[in-house]
Design a protein around this motif. Structure first.
Motif, PDB file in Angstrom:
ATOM      1  N   PHE A   1      69.726 -51.391 -31.096  1.00  0.00           N
ATOM      2  CA  PHE A   1      70.321 -52.437 -31.916  1.00  0.00           C
ATOM      3  C   PHE A   1      69.746 -53.766 -31.415  1.00  0.00           C
ATOM      4  O   PHE A   1      70.138 -54.259 -30.364  1.00  0.00           O
ATOM      5  CB  PHE A   1      71.853 -52.455 -31.769  1.00  0.00           C
ATOM      6  N   SER A   2      68.808 -54.328 -32.155  1.00  0.00           N
ATOM      7  CA  SER A   2      68.099 -55.524 -31.717  1.00  0.00           C
ATOM      8  C   SER A   2      68.625 -56.747 -32.466  1.00  0.00           C
ATOM      9  O   SER A   2      68.431 -56.889 -33.671  1.00  0.00           O
ATOM     10  CB  SER A   2      66.594 -55.339 -31.979  1.00  0.00           C
ATOM     11  N   HIS A   3      69.280 -57.615 -31.736  1.00  0.00           N
ATOM     12  CA  HIS A   3      69.960 -58.762 -32.325  1.00  0.00           C
ATOM     13  C   HIS A   3      68.972 -59.815 -32.827  1.00  0.00           C
ATOM     14  O   HIS A   3      67.969 -60.103 -32.196  1.00  0.00           O
ATOM     15  CB  HIS A   3      70.897 -59.387 -31.276  1.00  0.00           C
ATOM     16  N   ARG A   4      69.284 -60.391 -33.998  1.00  0.00           N
ATOM     17  CA  ARG A   4      68.546 -61.530 -34.546  1.00  0.00           C
ATOM     18  C   ARG A   4      69.542 -62.661 -34.805  1.00  0.00           C
ATOM     19  O   ARG A   4      70.643 -62.430 -35.316  1.00  0.00           O
ATOM     20  CB  ARG A   4      67.844 -61.167 -35.858  1.00  0.00           C
ATOM     21  N   ASP A   5      69.155 -63.900 -34.458  1.00  0.00           N
ATOM     22  CA  ASP A   5      70.076 -65.023 -34.631  1.00  0.00           C
ATOM     23  C   ASP A   5      70.159 -65.456 -36.090  1.00  0.00           C
ATOM     24  O   ASP A   5      69.578 -64.824 -36.975  1.00  0.00           O
ATOM     25  CB  ASP A   5      69.693 -66.189 -33.710  1.00  0.00           C
ATOM     26  N   GLU A   6      70.854 -66.538 -36.343  1.00  0.00           N
ATOM     27  CA  GLU A   6      71.071 -66.977 -37.726  1.00  0.00           C
ATOM     28  C   GLU A   6      69.780 -67.430 -38.407  1.00  0.00           C
ATOM     29  O   GLU A   6      69.740 -67.590 -39.636  1.00  0.00           O
ATOM     30  CB  GLU A   6      72.118 -68.097 -37.789  1.00  0.00           C
ATOM     31  N   PHE A   7      68.732 -67.649 -37.625  1.00  0.00           N
ATOM     32  CA  PHE A   7      67.425 -67.997 -38.193  1.00  0.00           C
ATOM     33  C   PHE A   7      66.508 -66.777 -38.290  1.00  0.00           C
ATOM     34  O   PHE A   7      65.332 -66.906 -38.634  1.00  0.00           O
ATOM     35  CB  PHE A   7      66.758 -69.083 -37.349  1.00  0.00           C
ATOM     36  N   GLY A   8      67.044 -65.598 -37.978  1.00  0.00           N
ATOM     37  CA  GLY A   8      66.274 -64.369 -38.047  1.00  0.00           C
ATOM     38  C   GLY A   8      65.337 -64.178 -36.869  1.00  0.00           C
ATOM     39  O   GLY A   8      64.473 -63.298 -36.900  1.00  0.00           O
TER      40      GLY A   8
ATOM     41  N   ARG B   1      71.603 -57.047 -26.051  1.00  0.00           N
ATOM     42  CA  ARG B   1      72.773 -56.463 -25.412  1.00  0.00           C
ATOM     43  C   ARG B   1      72.412 -55.199 -24.633  1.00  0.00           C
ATOM     44  O   ARG B   1      71.542 -54.440 -25.051  1.00  0.00           O
ATOM     45  CB  ARG B   1      73.829 -56.098 -26.468  1.00  0.00           C
ATOM     46  N   PRO B   2      73.077 -54.949 -23.517  1.00  0.00           N
ATOM     47  CA  PRO B   2      72.854 -53.685 -22.802  1.00  0.00           C
ATOM     48  C   PRO B   2      73.338 -52.508 -23.644  1.00  0.00           C
ATOM     49  O   PRO B   2      74.277 -52.640 -24.429  1.00  0.00           O
ATOM     50  CB  PRO B   2      73.695 -53.840 -21.524  1.00  0.00           C
ATOM     51  N   GLU B   3      72.689 -51.365 -23.477  1.00  0.00           N
ATOM     52  CA  GLU B   3      73.056 -50.170 -24.242  1.00  0.00           C
ATOM     53  C   GLU B   3      73.221 -49.006 -23.264  1.00  0.00           C
ATOM     54  O   GLU B   3      72.338 -48.157 -23.111  1.00  0.00           O
ATOM     55  CB  GLU B   3      71.993 -49.866 -25.302  1.00  0.00           C
ATOM     56  N   LEU B   4      74.364 -49.020 -22.604  1.00  0.00           N
ATOM     57  CA  LEU B   4      74.664 -47.986 -21.627  1.00  0.00           C
ATOM     58  C   LEU B   4      75.417 -46.840 -22.288  1.00  0.00           C
ATOM     59  O   LEU B   4      76.285 -47.052 -23.128  1.00  0.00           O
ATOM     60  CB  LEU B   4      75.496 -48.580 -20.479  1.00  0.00           C
TER      61      LEU B   4
ATOM     62  N   PHE C   1      70.897 -57.558 -37.455  1.00  0.00           N
ATOM     63  CA  PHE C   1      70.284 -56.702 -36.453  1.00  0.00           C
ATOM     64  C   PHE C   1      69.102 -55.964 -37.047  1.00  0.00           C
ATOM     65  O   PHE C   1      69.094 -55.618 -38.225  1.00  0.00           O
ATOM     66  CB  PHE C   1      71.292 -55.665 -35.929  1.00  0.00           C
ATOM     67  N   ARG C   2      68.087 -55.716 -36.222  1.00  0.00           N
ATOM     68  CA  ARG C   2      67.044 -54.758 -36.534  1.00  0.00           C
ATOM     69  C   ARG C   2      67.388 -53.492 -35.748  1.00  0.00           C
ATOM     70  O   ARG C   2      67.715 -53.573 -34.554  1.00  0.00           O
ATOM     71  CB  ARG C   2      65.660 -55.270 -36.132  1.00  0.00           C
ATOM     72  N   ILE C   3      67.311 -52.379 -36.392  1.00  0.00           N
ATOM     73  CA  ILE C   3      67.693 -51.100 -35.790  1.00  0.00           C
ATOM     74  C   ILE C   3      66.464 -50.211 -35.658  1.00  0.00           C
ATOM     75  O   ILE C   3      65.698 -50.066 -36.607  1.00  0.00           O
ATOM     76  CB  ILE C   3      68.755 -50.385 -36.645  1.00  0.00           C
ATOM     77  N   PHE C   4      66.299 -49.587 -34.490  1.00  0.00           N
ATOM     78  CA  PHE C   4      65.101 -48.769 -34.236  1.00  0.00           C
ATOM     79  C   PHE C   4      65.501 -47.373 -33.747  1.00  0.00           C
ATOM     80  O   PHE C   4      65.503 -47.090 -32.545  1.00  0.00           O
ATOM     81  CB  PHE C   4      64.203 -49.463 -33.216  1.00  0.00           C
ATOM     82  N   PRO C   5      65.803 -46.471 -34.677  1.00  0.00           N
ATOM     83  CA  PRO C   5      66.274 -45.128 -34.296  1.00  0.00           C
ATOM     84  C   PRO C   5      65.246 -44.288 -33.546  1.00  0.00           C
ATOM     85  O   PRO C   5      65.604 -43.361 -32.830  1.00  0.00           O
ATOM     86  CB  PRO C   5      66.623 -44.481 -35.645  1.00  0.00           C
ATOM     87  N   ILE C   6      63.950 -44.573 -33.740  1.00  0.00           N
ATOM     88  CA  ILE C   6      62.925 -43.746 -33.080  1.00  0.00           C
ATOM     89  C   ILE C   6      62.259 -44.511 -31.933  1.00  0.00           C
ATOM     90  O   ILE C   6      61.096 -44.274 -31.601  1.00  0.00           O
ATOM     91  CB  ILE C   6      61.881 -43.227 -34.085  1.00  0.00           C
ATOM     92  N   SER C   7      63.001 -45.402 -31.307  1.00  0.00           N
ATOM     93  CA  SER C   7      62.467 -46.201 -30.201  1.00  0.00           C
ATOM     94  C   SER C   7      61.841 -45.354 -29.109  1.00  0.00           C
ATOM     95  O   SER C   7      60.814 -45.715 -28.534  1.00  0.00           O
ATOM     96  CB  SER C   7      63.569 -47.066 -29.589  1.00  0.00           C
ATOM     97  N   ASN C   8      62.464 -44.226 -28.789  1.00  0.00           N
ATOM     98  CA  ASN C   8      62.029 -43.415 -27.652  1.00  0.00           C
ATOM     99  C   ASN C   8      60.938 -42.405 -27.995  1.00  0.00           C
ATOM    100  O   ASN C   8      60.518 -41.635 -27.134  1.00  0.00           O
ATOM    101  CB  ASN C   8      63.225 -42.681 -27.041  1.00  0.00           C
ATOM    102  N   TRP C   9      60.484 -42.392 -29.234  1.00  0.00           N
ATOM    103  CA  TRP C   9      59.450 -41.452 -29.648  1.00  0.00           C
ATOM    104  C   TRP C   9      58.071 -42.005 -29.285  1.00  0.00           C
ATOM    105  O   TRP C   9      57.859 -43.217 -29.230  1.00  0.00           O
ATOM    106  CB  TRP C   9      59.502 -41.222 -31.159  1.00  0.00           C
ATOM    107  N   THR C  10      57.129 -41.115 -29.059  1.00  0.00           N
ATOM    108  CA  THR C  10      55.739 -41.495 -28.875  1.00  0.00           C
ATOM    109  C   THR C  10      54.947 -41.120 -30.122  1.00  0.00           C
ATOM    110  O   THR C  10      55.458 -40.409 -31.008  1.00  0.00           O
ATOM    111  CB  THR C  10      55.116 -40.784 -27.668  1.00  0.00           C
TER     112      THR C  10
END
Length: 300
Positions: free
Chosen positions: A148-155, A163-166, A180-189
């Motif tokens: 979950f990658s946060h974007r401010d009011e200016f994008g 934010r931490p993701e524990l 937010f930008r969401i990246f479900p396959i972040s851990n894929w190569t």
């Protein structure tokens, strides 16, 4: 009894979990769809996440006007097959309205201009989450992303303000105007992607497989011929058998020489390659921080 998931099944389960968290936490998400292999895998995962229901999110495609024709054809076929809403943001419209200025010269590209078009599209439709196919192994700035990658009011993206993701706990809280930008396959190569494509029999654009094409050798890549390509003195096009490892604007996407005609042959090929898949993208060669600079301004 505990069951051990295979590596690909673990990645699949993780991505499906992220999709369902997005559905639970956000009011109006959308999927960023380029027609490339990563966004196509995203669509496949979204289908699994919500089956037997339809994918509950629309697709966003930012159209530079400099696309591979094969990509647009593939995109439209996906939309028809899934009966899903497609929202197209036009870079040409952004240029016509004076929102951005067209680049000129030999190395002109519309890639950077996409950021403004994307942010305008997100704001116009009120999306609070945009799901993309970015992976941490692609490029060093990608490695700084969260699921979950946060974007401010200016994008804009600030890598120090994530934010931490524990324990796979995701915080989607936001203020008015943020998203937010969401990246479900972040851990894929890259290899994970291709092995999953093989296992799931996912169809891709023909551009990912070896074919003959008129190309120009420039910037250590084979740049495809198009009506947008300007030749310098002494440059000439030749016919080469190539394929593309990643797809983007036709003006900045370089190919590699290849004989890989099938998914299995592609897997064998990339298992031995030592360069990154974005190593043939001209937009990433504009500077050592080119990708991070674009991401800070709202890029994918």
């Amino acid at each position: 009894m505990r069951y051990k998931l295979s590596h690909l099944k673990e990645l699949e389960a993780e991505a499906i979990y992220v999709f369902r968290e997005v559905y639970a936490q956000f009011d109006k998400p959308a999927i960023l769809f380029s027609g490339g292999k990563d966004s196509t895998v995203l669509i496949h995962l979204a289908k699994k996440a919500f089956y037997p229901a339809k994918i509950p999110f629309p697709l966003i495609h930012i159209d530079t006007g400099h696309n591979f024709p094969e990509t647009i054809e593939f995109r439209d076929q996906i939309v028809d097959d899934l009966d899903i809403e497609l929202i197209v943001g036009s870079v040409q419209k952004s240029i016509d309205e004076g929102r951005v200025r067209e680049e000129t010269g030999i190395y002109a590209s519309r890639n950077v201009l996409q950021s403004t078009t994307l942010l305008d599209t997100i704001e116009e439709h009120g999306f609070d989450a945009a799901i993309g196919g970015g992976r941490r192994d692609e490029e060093k700035s990608r490695a700084k992303e969260r699921f979950f990658s946060h974007r401010d009011e200016f994008g804009q993206w600030n890598p120090r303000n994530q934010r931490p993701e524990l324990w796979t706990l995701f915080n989607g809280r936001k203020k008015q105007g943020e998203h937010f930008r969401i990246f479900p396959i972040s851990n894929w190569t890259e290899l994970d992607i291709w092995n999953y494509i093989a296992a799931e029999k996912i169809e891709l654009p023909s551009l990912y497989f070896a074919h003959h094409r008129k190309v120009l050798w420039r910037n250590n890549s084979w740049i495809p011929d198009s009506k947008f390509l300007t030749l310098r003195n002494g440059e000439s096009l030749i016919n080469k058998k190539i394929r593309f490892r990643t797809l983007g604007d036709i003006t900045i996407t370089g190919g590699i020489e290849s004989d890989a005609h099938t998914v299995e042959e592609v897997i064998q090929e990339i298992s031995a390659i030592t360069t990154t898949e974005r190593g043939h993208r001209a937009d990433d060669k504009r500077g050592e921080t080119a990708m991070e600079d674009r991401k800070r301004d709202g890029y994918f």
